[in-house]
Design a protein around this motif. Structure first.
Motif, PDB file in Angstrom:
ATOM      1  N   ASN A   1     -41.006  -1.556 -26.583  1.00 40.69           N
ATOM      2  CA  ASN A   1     -41.365  -2.334 -25.405  1.00 40.69           C
ATOM      3  C   ASN A   1     -40.369  -3.461 -25.191  1.00 40.69           C
ATOM      4  O   ASN A   1     -39.556  -3.760 -26.066  1.00 40.69           O
ATOM      5  CB  ASN A   1     -42.794  -2.885 -25.529  1.00 40.69           C
TER       6      ASN A   1
ATOM      7  N   ASP B   1     -42.739   0.795 -22.979  1.00 40.51           N
ATOM      8  CA  ASP B   1     -43.395  -0.228 -22.153  1.00 40.51           C
ATOM      9  C   ASP B   1     -42.331  -1.208 -21.632  1.00 40.51           C
ATOM     10  O   ASP B   1     -41.643  -1.851 -22.418  1.00 40.51           O
ATOM     11  CB  ASP B   1     -44.425  -0.948 -23.039  1.00 40.51           C
ATOM     12  N   PHE B   2     -42.244  -1.312 -20.318  1.00 44.95           N
ATOM     13  CA  PHE B   2     -41.145  -2.066 -19.699  1.00 44.95           C
ATOM     14  C   PHE B   2     -41.493  -3.524 -19.401  1.00 44.95           C
ATOM     15  O   PHE B   2     -40.718  -4.238 -18.771  1.00 44.95           O
ATOM     16  CB  PHE B   2     -40.690  -1.361 -18.417  1.00 44.95           C
TER      17      PHE B   2
ATOM     18  N   HIS C   1     -39.790  -7.203 -22.433  1.00 48.15           N
ATOM     19  CA  HIS C   1     -40.256  -8.051 -21.317  1.00 48.15           C
ATOM     20  C   HIS C   1     -39.083  -8.960 -20.989  1.00 48.15           C
ATOM     21  O   HIS C   1     -38.663  -9.750 -21.825  1.00 48.15           O
ATOM     22  CB  HIS C   1     -41.478  -8.865 -21.747  1.00 48.15           C
TER      23      HIS C   1
ATOM     24  N   ILE D   1     -46.126  -0.639 -17.968  1.00 46.42           N
ATOM     25  CA  ILE D   1     -45.662  -1.974 -17.604  1.00 46.42           C
ATOM     26  C   ILE D   1     -46.756  -2.947 -18.051  1.00 46.42           C
ATOM     27  O   ILE D   1     -47.880  -2.517 -18.337  1.00 46.42           O
ATOM     28  CB  ILE D   1     -45.413  -2.124 -16.088  1.00 46.42           C
TER      29      ILE D   1
ATOM     30  N   VAL E   1     -35.015  -1.477 -17.300  1.00 41.78           N
ATOM     31  CA  VAL E   1     -35.657  -0.171 -17.541  1.00 41.78           C
ATOM     32  C   VAL E   1     -34.620   0.813 -18.074  1.00 41.78           C
ATOM     33  O   VAL E   1     -34.833   1.508 -19.075  1.00 41.78           O
ATOM     34  CB  VAL E   1     -36.294   0.378 -16.234  1.00 41.78           C
TER      35      VAL E   1
ATOM     36  N   PHE F   1     -35.197  -5.709 -12.993  1.00 43.20           N
ATOM     37  CA  PHE F   1     -36.198  -4.864 -13.661  1.00 43.20           C
ATOM     38  C   PHE F   1     -35.639  -3.455 -13.872  1.00 43.20           C
ATOM     39  O   PHE F   1     -35.689  -2.913 -14.981  1.00 43.20           O
ATOM     40  CB  PHE F   1     -37.492  -4.814 -12.841  1.00 43.20           C
TER      41      PHE F   1
ATOM     42  N   SER G   1     -50.513   1.114 -16.276  1.00 41.59           N
ATOM     43  CA  SER G   1     -50.227  -0.322 -16.259  1.00 41.59           C
ATOM     44  C   SER G   1     -51.182  -1.065 -17.178  1.00 41.59           C
ATOM     45  O   SER G   1     -52.393  -0.851 -17.149  1.00 41.59           O
ATOM     46  CB  SER G   1     -50.362  -0.890 -14.844  1.00 41.59           C
TER      47      SER G   1
END
Ligand code: LLP
Length: 415
Positions: free
Chosen positions: A189, A223-224, A191, A269, A206, A202, A53
């Motif tokens: 990645n 990277d989620f 967001h 994350i 993903v 989420f 994380s």
């Protein structure tokens, strides 16, 4: 109803009023214990050795808090050179920093590159600019997973209506630019937005990003993003995000993808809010109470210069009342808590059911740790408040001095 500060033992025996007397009002107060616990929740969000994380510094960049987050083993993502400098000051190694930039100059990209920090670019244009800095660079790309979520339209960052990310439809163009500039893609990645209380958006995002990842073999990082919500309405019984079930499903999805593709990238994350929000209470002082056309206004020093979220997003923050004279809290009735800024939108809590508040009382604004101090300003030439940390043993440490009048004027005088 017991207050959150009581059930958590937030103040560890310290008296809010005395904290204000010592450090000035308003004041951001942080709990080391809560911060460490929340950091651990995120560090362990997937049950896999190749999971890590980050902490998203934009939520709160106080160096002392960053040091604690570093001790808890989180990595970090930064959005600006200033955030990188704060991370360096807190002891973050460059390999633990991810630069997730949006519309930045080549100079800023180089600022990160020179330090060996991985840069994520957010458009085809920026990918090309990055690749032209030198041959053979490594880069990450922020994709828009097509799914958005968040507490306000202003913070939804995935989906078709936002400025963020590269579209999945542009994968061929991405490959062409990478090849032309001899750039290697090592990470992707995303967001989707900030503050969701259910796991479904989420998990959906993903899965989408993992589909995109199949177009690029051998990625080192996937990277989620962040966005994990916290319950701002605890006084009305709002439940927290179900971290345990999110963890189970997230881990399952990642395992299935690894089994299918045979790849084992580092999964990440990048939460901001979840780590810091609940670790802070913003204290302020009541300076006037009045009745205007049937509305009770509680006038405080808690303006939107100190905490912008209610003004900016209509955000709710629970409020605790600490009477100055030791009286018992009475029946609740509607009151509107306002600040000392010269705008009628300067409202911390509108028509809120609160026990009678009197001049001289102290108010505690809950869950102020994320996007609180970091979005504060000097509007009306007010001084930004001090920040203090209540350590595990109950001792109180000053972690940021209050602004002073010299710091307000220094960049304008003696030019
Ligand atoms: N990663 C990226 C690329 C982001 O843009 C953000 C937040 C995060 C991670 C962390 O999101 P979090 O876990 O904190 O939700 N000022 C608003 C929130 C803005 C969020 C901006 N981006 C507020 O006070 O609610």
């Amino acid at each position: 109803m017991a207050y959150y500060s009581q059930t958590t033992g937030f103040y560890k025996g310290n008296d809010p009023k005395e904290l204000l007397a010592k450090f000035g009002s308003p004041l951001y107060v942080y709990s080391e214990e809560i911060l460490r616990q929340k950091a651990r929740d995120m560090k362990n969000l997937a049950d896999l050795p190749n999971f890590q994380s980050n902490y998203s510094v934009k939520a709160n960049s106080n160096v002392s808090l960053l040091r604690i987050i570093h001790e808890e083993g989180l990595y970090a993502d930064a959005m600006s050179p200033g955030e990188i400098l704060a991370l360096e000051a807190a002891g973050f190694e460059h390999e633990k920093i991810f630069y997730v930039a949006n519309n930045v100059s080549s100079e800023e990209m180089k600022f990160a590159l020179d330090r060996g920090i991985i840069v994520s670019v957010d458009s085809l244009d920026q990918l090309d600019q990055f690749g032209r800095i030198a041959d053979g660079l490594e880069v990450a790309i922020r994709f828009n997973p097509g799914v958005g979520a968040g507490h306000s339209e202003k913070v939804v960052t995935g989906g078709k209506k936002t400025k963020f990310g590269v579209s999945m439809d542009d994968i061929d163009k991405v490959k062409e630019i990478l090849a032309r500039n001899k750039t290697t893609l090592i990470g992707i990645n995303q967001h989707i937005g900030s503050l969701y209380m259910e796991k479904d958006p989420f998990i959906a995002a993903v899965k989408n990003l993992l589909e995109i990842a199949k177009s690029f073999k051998g990625l080192k990082i996937i990277d989620f993003g962040g966005g994990f919500g916290i319950p701002y309405k605890k006084q009305s019984g709002q439940e927290p995000l179900d971290i345990a079930s999110l963890k189970d499903e997230f881990t399952e999805v990642l395992k299935a993808w690894m089994a299918e593709t045979g790849e084992t990238p580092l999964f990440k994350i990048e939460p901001g809010r979840y780590v810091v929000a609940e670790s802070s209470i913003l204290l302020g002082t009541v300076h006037a109470v009045k009745d205007n056309a049937g509305t009770t206004y509680v006038g405080t020093d808690l303006g939107f210069n100190v905490l912008a979220r209610p003004m900016m997003y209509d955000s709710h923050h629970d409020i605790e009342v600490y009477p100055n004279d030791g009286r018992a809290l009475g029946e609740v009735f509607e009151q509107t808590v306002v600040g000392n800024i010269c705008e009628s939108g300067d409202i911390m809590a509108k028509g809120r059911l609160l026990p009678e508040i009197k001049t001289g009382d102290t108010l505690g604004v809950m869950d102020a740790g994320a996007y609180g101090f970091s979005m504060s300003s000097n509007y009306n030439n007010r001084l930004k408040p001090a920040e203090v940390l209540i350590k595990a043993d109950g001792s109180v440490k000053l972690i940021r001095k209050m602004d002073n009048y010299e710091s307000l004027l220094i960049n304008m005088l003696n030019l």
